[in-house]
Design a protein around this motif. Structure first.
Motif, PDB file in Angstrom:
ATOM      1  N   LEU A 166       0.800  -1.226   0.000  1.00  0.00           N
ATOM      2  CA  LEU A 166       0.000   0.000   0.000  1.00  0.00           C
ATOM      3  C   LEU A 166       0.827   1.266   0.000  1.00  0.00           C
ATOM      4  N   VAL A 167       2.118   1.179   0.235  1.00  0.00           N
ATOM      5  CA  VAL A 167       2.960   2.376   0.219  1.00  0.00           C
ATOM      6  C   VAL A 167       2.862   3.095  -1.120  1.00  0.00           C
ATOM      7  N   ALA A 168       2.621   2.345  -2.194  1.00  0.00           N
ATOM      8  CA  ALA A 168       2.487   2.964  -3.514  1.00  0.00           C
ATOM      9  C   ALA A 168       1.308   3.924  -3.550  1.00  0.00           C
ATOM     10  N   LEU A 169       0.195   3.568  -2.920  1.00  0.00           N
ATOM     11  CA  LEU A 169      -0.978   4.441  -2.878  1.00  0.00           C
ATOM     12  C   LEU A 169      -0.718   5.669  -2.020  1.00  0.00           C
ATOM     13  N   VAL A 170      -0.012   5.476  -0.913  1.00  0.00           N
ATOM     14  CA  VAL A 170       0.276   6.593  -0.011  1.00  0.00           C
ATOM     15  C   VAL A 170       1.132   7.644  -0.708  1.00  0.00           C
ATOM     16  N   LEU A 171       2.188   7.219  -1.393  1.00  0.00           N
ATOM     17  CA  LEU A 171       3.112   8.163  -2.025  1.00  0.00           C
ATOM     18  C   LEU A 171       2.457   8.901  -3.183  1.00  0.00           C
ATOM     19  N   THR A 172       1.750   8.171  -4.046  1.00  0.00           N
ATOM     20  CA  THR A 172       1.116   8.826  -5.192  1.00  0.00           C
ATOM     21  C   THR A 172      -0.033   9.724  -4.751  1.00  0.00           C
ATOM     22  N   GLY A 173      -0.865   9.234  -3.852  1.00  0.00           N
ATOM     23  CA  GLY A 173      -1.976  10.046  -3.362  1.00  0.00           C
ATOM     24  C   GLY A 173      -1.497  11.278  -2.610  1.00  0.00           C
ATOM     25  N   GLY A 174      -0.468  11.114  -1.788  1.00  0.00           N
ATOM     26  CA  GLY A 174       0.074  12.246  -1.041  1.00  0.00           C
ATOM     27  C   GLY A 174       0.646  13.317  -1.949  1.00  0.00           C
ATOM     28  N   THR A 175       1.316  12.894  -3.013  1.00  0.00           N
ATOM     29  CA  THR A 175       1.897  13.854  -3.941  1.00  0.00           C
ATOM     30  C   THR A 175       0.810  14.607  -4.703  1.00  0.00           C
ATOM     31  N   LEU A 176      -0.226  13.907  -5.127  1.00  0.00           N
ATOM     32  CA  LEU A 176      -1.315  14.563  -5.850  1.00  0.00           C
ATOM     33  C   LEU A 176      -2.012  15.598  -4.972  1.00  0.00           C
ATOM     34  N   PRO A 279       4.893  20.137 -14.549  1.00  0.00           N
ATOM     35  CA  PRO A 279       5.503  18.845 -14.228  1.00  0.00           C
ATOM     36  C   PRO A 279       6.696  18.939 -13.301  1.00  0.00           C
ATOM     37  N   GLN A 280       7.491  20.014 -13.437  1.00  0.00           N
ATOM     38  CA  GLN A 280       8.665  20.128 -12.573  1.00  0.00           C
ATOM     39  C   GLN A 280       8.253  20.320 -11.112  1.00  0.00           C
ATOM     40  N   ARG A 281       7.143  21.017 -10.885  1.00  0.00           N
ATOM     41  CA  ARG A 281       6.650  21.163  -9.516  1.00  0.00           C
ATOM     42  C   ARG A 281       6.135  19.830  -8.980  1.00  0.00           C
ATOM     43  N   PHE A 282       5.450  19.095  -9.830  1.00  0.00           N
ATOM     44  CA  PHE A 282       4.937  17.791  -9.409  1.00  0.00           C
ATOM     45  C   PHE A 282       6.091  16.861  -9.030  1.00  0.00           C
ATOM     46  N   LEU A 283       7.153  16.847  -9.822  1.00  0.00           N
ATOM     47  CA  LEU A 283       8.307  16.001  -9.524  1.00  0.00           C
ATOM     48  C   LEU A 283       8.988  16.429  -8.226  1.00  0.00           C
ATOM     49  N   LEU A 284       9.081  17.740  -8.015  1.00  0.00           N
ATOM     50  CA  LEU A 284       9.680  18.234  -6.773  1.00  0.00           C
ATOM     51  C   LEU A 284       8.875  17.779  -5.564  1.00  0.00           C
ATOM     52  N   LEU A 285       7.556  17.835  -5.677  1.00  0.00           N
ATOM     53  CA  LEU A 285       6.719  17.386  -4.564  1.00  0.00           C
ATOM     54  C   LEU A 285       6.771  15.873  -4.393  1.00  0.00           C
ATOM     55  N   TRP A 286       6.909  15.138  -5.492  1.00  0.00           N
ATOM     56  CA  TRP A 286       7.087  13.682  -5.373  1.00  0.00           C
ATOM     57  C   TRP A 286       8.329  13.381  -4.533  1.00  0.00           C
ATOM     58  N   ILE A 287       9.411  14.081  -4.812  1.00  0.00           N
ATOM     59  CA  ILE A 287      10.651  13.888  -4.055  1.00  0.00           C
ATOM     60  C   ILE A 287      10.439  14.236  -2.587  1.00  0.00           C
ATOM     61  N   ALA A 288       9.788  15.384  -2.334  1.00  0.00           N
ATOM     62  CA  ALA A 288       9.591  15.844  -0.960  1.00  0.00           C
ATOM     63  C   ALA A 288       8.681  14.903  -0.175  1.00  0.00           C
ATOM     64  N   VAL A 289       7.569  14.492  -0.776  1.00  0.00           N
ATOM     65  CA  VAL A 289       6.629  13.609  -0.083  1.00  0.00           C
ATOM     66  C   VAL A 289       7.268  12.260   0.213  1.00  0.00           C
ATOM     67  N   THR A 290       7.947  11.672  -0.776  1.00  0.00           N
ATOM     68  CA  THR A 290       8.570  10.360  -0.587  1.00  0.00           C
ATOM     69  C   THR A 290       9.677  10.421   0.457  1.00  0.00           C
ATOM     70  N   PRO A 307      12.768   5.442  -4.808  1.00  0.00           N
ATOM     71  CA  PRO A 307      11.799   6.030  -5.740  1.00  0.00           C
ATOM     72  C   PRO A 307      11.992   7.517  -6.032  1.00  0.00           C
ATOM     73  N   ILE A 308      12.811   8.232  -5.249  1.00  0.00           N
ATOM     74  CA  ILE A 308      13.018   9.650  -5.560  1.00  0.00           C
ATOM     75  C   ILE A 308      14.022   9.841  -6.692  1.00  0.00           C
ATOM     76  N   PHE A 309      14.834   8.831  -7.001  1.00  0.00           N
ATOM     77  CA  PHE A 309      15.954   9.038  -7.914  1.00  0.00           C
ATOM     78  C   PHE A 309      15.546   9.248  -9.372  1.00  0.00           C
ATOM     79  N   PRO A 310      14.528   8.559  -9.905  1.00  0.00           N
ATOM     80  CA  PRO A 310      14.112   8.907 -11.270  1.00  0.00           C
ATOM     81  C   PRO A 310      13.647  10.355 -11.396  1.00  0.00           C
ATOM     82  N   ALA A 311      12.907  10.851 -10.403  1.00  0.00           N
ATOM     83  CA  ALA A 311      12.466  12.247 -10.432  1.00  0.00           C
ATOM     84  C   ALA A 311      13.651  13.192 -10.292  1.00  0.00           C
TER      85      ALA A 311
END
Length: 556
Positions: A166-176, A279-290, A307-311
């Motif tokens: 379920l961590v996948a749902l937490v990270l994606t949902g949190g970033t959105l 998109p650059q803001r979304f990627l930055l938040l993906w990194i921060a949330v994860t 998971p932060i490294f591709p972003a």
């Protein structure tokens, strides 16, 4: 790169604990034919979902049960992640950014290492990357193409859940949610295709969870509560680390791009063009949330932030595509002291010699580490020379090449410690003396790599650890006390046992009848001493002068 990436997979024995565990579970799937209920050492093992077990088991069916096949899934998903980063960067910010994004990701130390180590983290990372890539591309004006990308994101999210939960749902949902709130933009929610997307998600992810729960009613509570909430909120898994732990992991794991990637984050929040979605803001938040999620967790291991490294690579490729000559030279110059220090420190590895690590092992480590440091230094010198001539892309490519070679050499250096970290040599030494129909006990410990190399399971004695849940479900499959084992060992039929060297000495001193048949730096495999022609076991004699038992391919 392709040849080196996949060619290095079988250059090292599997090491404990993760590689042994995640090779043995799919091996047992193939041997038993039960692809529904994961088992470790023939005990129910519900800590993770089954996707990677299935992928590896299919590999074992198609190829061989060896190190190369065991590591193929993380290597394949890692390589696909590099290609996807290049494709994404090119579509978003141009050809140069795409090229640099792929080069950065492939040559980042932690990403390159985890692409060649058998854990579940690289599979999770790739499917999460595919999910947020699909989400980003779904924001394009073309509604039909956007819907296809959104469904791709839903499918990838389902595969991420099947990879690690379920961590996948937490990270994606949190970033959105974070993006929508901080960017004051609710438009991405209108492109989620919730009905079709959720239907696709459930069609992919739900069947196994339902089937395994019906077959094993104890699964839901253990998997969803113990392995998610208790793991996150408590130290039950004994993986607690300080809050700054992942800052250190990033600093080392992002080499040789550590400073350059940080520099690239500073301008990532700047609005780009007139488009609503950034998109650059979304990627930055993906990194921060994860990064933030795993930092506050009570359970921490180095690969958790993978998971932060591709972003990071994408934002780094975008940033480096426009980097000035002066800024590049400053960053490269800052790496020179590190490379020089590594050149000096690498030979010092021989000073770690103790009862666990022999001089020969550490000389091998020093050899590879010196090569790794030398490759990094040469790459840096070449990159500085190219940057001085204003050949920025060539300079960054040289740094990436040096990082990739250096990371590969570092991984091979760790392989030199396999006589201590792996049971491959011990299993090969014992194999000619082992018979598949003879009981085999594991005393007070469980060496994760031994069952895979022996191609059989072991009976645990006074040891549970991560198999406590499985033993609770099937208590008849272990021996709870040493006293019960000793009674069986003395009076029962022919048997084998593996134990630490110190424990072997202790048992022999106590008068327990044990004949050593194989030894490594850590473990001894012994058999109970019996008359040469009595009891079970046929012609397998128990005296040193007797001929060894005929070897056999051992199955559970």
């Amino acid at each position: 790169m392709f040849a080196v990436w996949f060619g290095a997979l079988d250059q090292r024995p599997l090491i404990r604990p993760d590689e042994g565990r995640y090779a043995e579970i799919p091996r047992e799937m193939v041997a038993s034919g039960d692809w529904l209920t994961p088992r470790l050492n023939d005990l129910k093992y519900f800590e993770k979902p089954a996707l990677q077990y299935w992928a590896t088991a299919v590999g074992f069916k198609l190829f061989d049960e060896d190190e190369w096949t065991a590591r193929l899934w993380p290597a394949l998903t890692g390589f696909l992640g590099v290609l996807l980063a290049g494709y994404t960067g090119r579509r978003l910010w141009g050809r140069t950014a795409g090229h640099l994004s792929a080069a950065i990701l492939a040559s980042t130390l932690l990403y390159g290492v985890m692409g060649h180590v058998l854990t579940l983290d690289m599979g999770l990372t790739f499917f999460l990357q595919l999910a947020w890539t699909g989400f980003i591309f779904a924001q394009q004006p073309d509604a039909r193409a956007g819907r296809r990308w959104m469904l791709t994101a839903w499918a990838a999210l389902a595969l991420a859940v099947l990879s690690k939960g379920l961590v996948a749902l937490v990270l994606t949902g949190g970033t959105l949610v974070a993006y929508s709130l901080l960017n004051r933009d609710l438009s991405p929610w209108r492109r989620l295709s919730p009905l079709a997307g959720l239907g696709l998600f459930l069609a992919i992810a739900a069947p196994w969870f339902v089937a395994v729960s019906l077959a094993n009613p104890e699964f839901p509570r253990f998997f969803f509560i113990h392995e998610h909430f208790e793991r996150f909120l408590t130290t039950v898994h004994r993986r607690n680390q300080p809050d700054w732990y992942f800052l250190f992991i990033y600093a080392v794991g992002a080499l040789p791009w550590t400073l350059l990637l940080l520099h690239g984050l500073f301008g990532a929040w700047r609005r780009e063009g007139g488009a609503a979605f950034q998109p650059q803001r979304f990627l930055l938040l993906w990194i921060a949330v994860t990064f933030g999620f795993f930092s506050i967790s009570s359970s921490k291991l180095p690969p958790y932030i993978l998971p932060i490294f591709p972003a990071l690579a994408l934002l780094g490729g975008r940033h480096l595509a426009g980097l000035s000559r002066r800024a590049l030279l400053l960053h490269l110059a800052a790496l020179l002291p590190l490379a020089l220090a590594a050149i000096w420190l690498a030979p010092q590895a021989v000073k770690w010699q103790d009862e666990d690590y022999s001089l020969a092992m550490l000389q091998g480590v020093a050899h590879w580490l010196t090569g790794a440091a030398g490759a990094l230094l040469l790459g840096l010198v070449g990159a500085i020379a190219l940057a001085w001539k204003k050949r920025t892309i060539a300079a960054l490519t040289a740094l990436a090449t040096a990082g990739f070679i250096s990371g590969t050499a570092t991984l091979l250096a760790h392989g030199e410690l396999s006589p201590y970290n792996s049971a491959k040599a011990l299993a090969a030494q014992a194999a000619p003396r082992l018979r598949p129909d003879v009981p085999f006990y594991s005393l007070l410990h469980y060496e994760q790599t031994l069952p895979f190399y022996l191609e059989r399971t072991l009976t645990l004695v006074q040891y549970q650890d991560e198999m406590a849940f499985g033993l609770k479900q099937e208590p008849q499959k272990w021996i709870p006390t040493l006293e019960e084992f000793k009674q069986r060992w003395r009076t029962g039929p022919h048997a084998y046992a593996v134990m630490t060297v110190d424990e072997f000495k202790k048992f022999v001193a106590e008068g327990l009848p044990m004949q050593e048949i194989a030894r490594s730096l850590r473990y001894v495999i012994a058999e109970n001493v019996r008359p040469a022609h009595g009891g079970d076991g046929g012609d397998c004699a128990a005296t040193p002068a007797a001929p060894p038992c005929n070897g056999a391919r051992i199955q559970p």
